[in-house]
Design an enzyme around this catalytic site. Structure first.
Site, short mmCIF file in Angstrom:
data_model
loop_
_atom_site.label_atom_id
_atom_site.label_comp_id
_atom_site.label_asym_id
_atom_site.label_seq_id
_atom_site.Cartn_x
_atom_site.Cartn_y
_atom_site.Cartn_z
N LYS A 22 0.83 -1.21 0.00
CA LYS A 22 0.00 0.00 0.00
C LYS A 22 0.86 1.26 0.00
CE LYS A 22 -1.48 1.97 3.88
NZ LYS A 22 -1.38 3.43 4.06
N ASN A 23 1.84 1.31 0.92
CA ASN A 23 2.60 2.55 1.07
C ASN A 23 3.44 2.87 -0.15
OD1 ASN A 23 1.51 2.98 3.54
ND2 ASN A 23 3.36 2.56 4.73
N ARG A 96 -3.87 11.14 4.42
CA ARG A 96 -2.72 12.03 4.48
C ARG A 96 -1.84 11.96 3.23
NH1 ARG A 96 -0.65 14.09 8.80
NH2 ARG A 96 1.37 13.92 7.81
N CYS A 120 -3.33 13.35 13.11
CA CYS A 120 -4.05 12.09 13.01
C CYS A 120 -3.89 11.37 14.34
CB CYS A 120 -3.52 11.24 11.86
SG CYS A 120 -1.90 10.57 12.15
N ARG A 125 2.07 14.70 13.22
CA ARG A 125 2.49 14.45 11.85
C ARG A 125 2.55 15.70 10.98
NH1 ARG A 125 0.04 8.82 9.70
NH2 ARG A 125 1.94 8.76 8.47
N PRO A 126 3.44 16.63 11.31
CA PRO A 126 3.57 17.83 10.47
C PRO A 126 4.15 17.52 9.09
CG PRO A 126 5.21 17.83 12.23
CD PRO A 126 4.38 16.60 12.41
N VAL A 127 4.11 18.51 8.20
CA VAL A 127 4.67 18.32 6.85
C VAL A 127 5.74 19.37 6.57
CG1 VAL A 127 2.73 17.10 5.77
CG2 VAL A 127 2.70 19.60 5.88
N ASP A 128 6.35 19.90 7.64
CA ASP A 128 7.35 20.96 7.47
C ASP A 128 8.52 20.52 6.60
OD1 ASP A 128 7.77 19.23 9.62
OD2 ASP A 128 9.08 20.63 10.67
N LEU A 129 8.96 19.27 6.75
CA LEU A 129 10.11 18.82 5.95
C LEU A 129 9.74 18.71 4.48
CD1 LEU A 129 11.77 16.00 8.13
CD2 LEU A 129 11.97 18.47 8.29
N ASP A 310 5.22 0.43 11.96
CA ASP A 310 3.95 -0.13 11.46
C ASP A 310 3.73 -1.58 11.89
OD1 ASP A 310 3.33 2.25 10.29
OD2 ASP A 310 3.68 1.62 8.24
N ILE A 332 9.19 6.61 16.68
CA ILE A 332 8.86 7.34 15.43
C ILE A 332 7.66 8.27 15.63
CG2 ILE A 332 8.36 7.11 12.96
CD1 ILE A 332 11.01 5.79 13.65
N ARG A 402 -8.42 0.17 4.89
CA ARG A 402 -7.50 1.08 4.21
C ARG A 402 -6.24 0.36 3.78
NH1 ARG A 402 -5.47 5.25 7.76
NH2 ARG A 402 -4.15 5.39 5.94
C1 UD1 Z 1 5.21 6.67 6.34
C2 UD1 Z 1 4.23 5.53 6.22
C3 UD1 Z 1 3.76 5.09 7.61
C4 UD1 Z 1 4.95 4.76 8.47
C5 UD1 Z 1 5.95 5.91 8.50
C6 UD1 Z 1 7.24 5.57 9.23
C7 UD1 Z 1 3.07 5.99 4.15
C8 UD1 Z 1 1.79 6.37 3.49
N1 UD1 Z 1 3.07 5.99 5.47
O1 UD1 Z 1 4.54 7.76 6.96
O2 UD1 Z 1 2.92 3.93 7.44
O3 UD1 Z 1 4.50 4.53 9.79
O4 UD1 Z 1 6.31 6.26 7.15
O5 UD1 Z 1 7.82 4.43 8.71
O6 UD1 Z 1 4.04 5.66 3.50
N2 UD1 Z 1 7.69 14.40 10.48
C9 UD1 Z 1 7.84 15.75 10.74
N3 UD1 Z 1 7.79 16.63 9.69
C10 UD1 Z 1 7.59 16.22 8.40
C11 UD1 Z 1 7.46 14.83 8.14
C12 UD1 Z 1 7.50 13.95 9.20
O7 UD1 Z 1 8.01 16.17 11.89
O8 UD1 Z 1 7.54 17.05 7.49
C13 UD1 Z 1 7.75 13.43 11.60
C14 UD1 Z 1 6.48 12.61 11.76
O9 UD1 Z 1 5.52 13.29 12.53
C15 UD1 Z 1 7.01 11.37 12.44
C16 UD1 Z 1 8.40 11.20 11.81
O10 UD1 Z 1 8.73 12.46 11.27
O11 UD1 Z 1 7.14 11.57 13.83
C17 UD1 Z 1 8.49 10.16 10.72
O12 UD1 Z 1 7.45 10.36 9.81
P1 UD1 Z 1 7.55 9.95 8.26
O13 UD1 Z 1 8.72 9.04 8.08
O14 UD1 Z 1 7.49 11.18 7.44
O15 UD1 Z 1 6.22 9.12 8.09
P2 UD1 Z 1 5.17 9.20 6.90
O16 UD1 Z 1 5.87 9.39 5.60
O17 UD1 Z 1 4.09 10.17 7.27
#
Ligand code: UD1
Length: 429
Positions: A22-23, A96, A120, A125-129, A310, A332, A402
């Site tokens: 899925k991912n 997301r 969530c 789970r921010p998207v700043d990066l 996961d 994580i 899902r």
């Molecule tokens: C993806 C997977 C999810 C898995 C996770 C970690 C998908 C759809 N989902 O989620 O199933 O659990 O990887 O293996 O592929 N973070 C920030 N800022 C950002 C991005 C992330 O602070 O811009 C933080 C997140 O809140 C979290 C950590 O970084 O604490 C890791 O998140 P990330 O690796 O980005 O997970 P996803 O890509 O959301």
């Protein structure tokens, strides 16, 4: 709203074919926006999330054709033209990963308006990066009223990007945008998850120039145009790990096929340490447990190749009936123990403090009504239900739908007593 009922006590014996990941599939589907030619994805899982993303891509201009191919389900995505560059809150809130259309839209159409996803159940789970990476590539980003407005009218430019910590989503997003940027992009401290390697292979089949996925440094030399391709989605390592844990929990002998056991080495090592039989085969793994209780083992989640977050909920379910105390550390996501109180409703002995859970194994669990809180948590309740005395009923299983394809069918084929109860219980939401 559907529920799943499990009558505990049956061993699992048989074979479970593993679906495409899925991912990975949802990022590969987003990659289809980068070309005006068809992208054919084979070994596709049929899940609520892939169907949902298909609808979003259709609104953006993709023709989405789901069909049965010679090797099972496949999806052909063809975006001749981008007809909309907007992904609304309504869509991104529900899934997301919809946010990942932002990069491809900027790369192909020079602009996009995509809703911020919001939090969530497993954390903020921010998207700043993601946004920092897109800005480094030359996109002008403004945030208003919950939306990201992005512009790059003259295209994106290659850049050196160092992620402050590992993010799977941000690494994928940067890769998806950089393939059409002018010049070379280097991603440092990139995520090494196998889904990144799958994305690299698909993008390269489309004419991109990407090296190094699966290592912390990924180099992307931008190209002016991508073309169509056929790509087979990597097997789902989380689904494989989930059924491996289910087999160790219920006992019996289960052969997982169409899989890649090398992608879950850290889980298989923990299963062996706990006393389960693990035999790697050419296309999967055989998990075996005859009678004896497993031993408690400790674990800590880590980015790949460490123990996957996961699979943490599933392993916690397994530890509820092991001999001794298991310490489980989640590193994580900050709020990923929502399954603990639900497992306790089944008789598990768990205490949570900050990012650590202590699970003291009990001899038996007892069936009860429980509630799924997120995708992986929901399947941990099904796993616990496999050994709980009597009936366990899991509500809110839309979370399960899902990410797990035909779960009842796959477990049922191995002897589990699992059934879906359609409709009913309106009070659950
Ligand atoms: C993806 C997977 C999810 C898995 C996770 C970690 C998908 C759809 N989902 O989620 O199933 O659990 O990887 O293996 O592929 N973070 C920030 N800022 C950002 C991005 C992330 O602070 O811009 C933080 C997140 O809140 C979290 C950590 O970084 O604490 C890791 O998140 P990330 O690796 O980005 O997970 P996803 O890509 O959301």
């Amino acid at each position: 709203m559907d529920r799943i009922a499990i009558i505990g006590g049956a061993q699992l014996n048989g074979e479970i074919p593993i679906s495409g990941a899925k991912n990975s599939a949802i990022k590969l589907m987003a990659a289809s926006l980068l070309t005006d030619e068809p992208l054919r994805l084979t070994n596709m899982p049929r899940l609520a999330d892939t169907a949902f993303l298909g609808k979003l891509l259709h609104r953006l201009g993709a023709q989405v054709d789901e069909r049965d191919g010679p090797d099972g389900a496949e999806t052909v995505l063809h975006t001749r033209e981008i007809v909309s560059t907007i992904a609304s809150y309504d869509l991104v809130r529900q899934m997301r990963a919809s946010f990942n259309v932002l990069g491809p839209l900027i790369a192909r159409a020079g602009q996009a308006k995509v809703s911020l996803p919001g939090g969530c159940t497993i954390g903020a789970r921010p998207v700043d990066l993601h946004l920092q990476a897109l800005e480094a590539l030359g996109a002008k980003i403004d945030l208003h009223e919950g939306y990201v407005y992005a512009q790059a009218p003259r295209g994106l430019r290659g850049a050196e990007i160092t992620f402050p910590f590992v993010s799977v989503g941000a690494t994928e997003h940067a890769m998806l945008a950089a393939v059409l940027a002018e010049g070379t992009t280097v991603l440092h401290n990139a995520a090494c998850e196998p889904e990144l390697v799958d994305l690299e292979q698909c993008l390269n089949a489309m004419g991109a120039k990407v090296w190094g996925a699966g290592t912390p440094t990924i180099t992307i030399t931008g190209v002016a145009k991508l073309h169509g391709a056929t790509h087979s989605v990597i097997p789902d390592r989380i689904e494989m790990g989930t059924y491996a844990v289910a087999a160790a929990m219920a006992g019996g002998e289960v052969r997982l096929t169409k899989a890649r056991p090398d992608l879950i080495d850290s889980l298989l090592a923990k299963l062996e340490e706990a006393g389960a039989g693990v035999t790697r085969t050419a296309d999967g793994v055989i998990i075996k447990r005859n009678g004896a209780r497993l031993d408690a083992v400790d674990l800590e989640t880590q980015p790949y190749p460490g123990f996957a977050t996961d699979l943490q909920a599933q392993f916690m379910a397994l530890m509820t009936t092991a001999k001794g105390e298991s310490r489980i550390r989640e590193t994580i996501f900050e709020n990923r123990f929502m399954h603990a109180p639900e497992l306790m409703r089944l008789g598990a002995d768990i205490s949570v403090s900050g990012g650590e859970a202590r699970v003291r194994g009990v001899e038996t669990l007892e069936g009860a009504e429980v509630m799924a809180t997120d995708l992986r948590a929901s399947v941990s309740l099904v796993i616990a239900g496999l050994v709980a005395r009597g009936e366990t009923v899991v509500s809110r299983i839309y979370h399960l739908d899902r990410g797990f394809e035909r779960l009842e069918e796959k477990l049922g084929a191995c002897g589990a007593q699992v059934r879906r109860i359609s409709g009913g219980d309106e009070s659950e939401d």
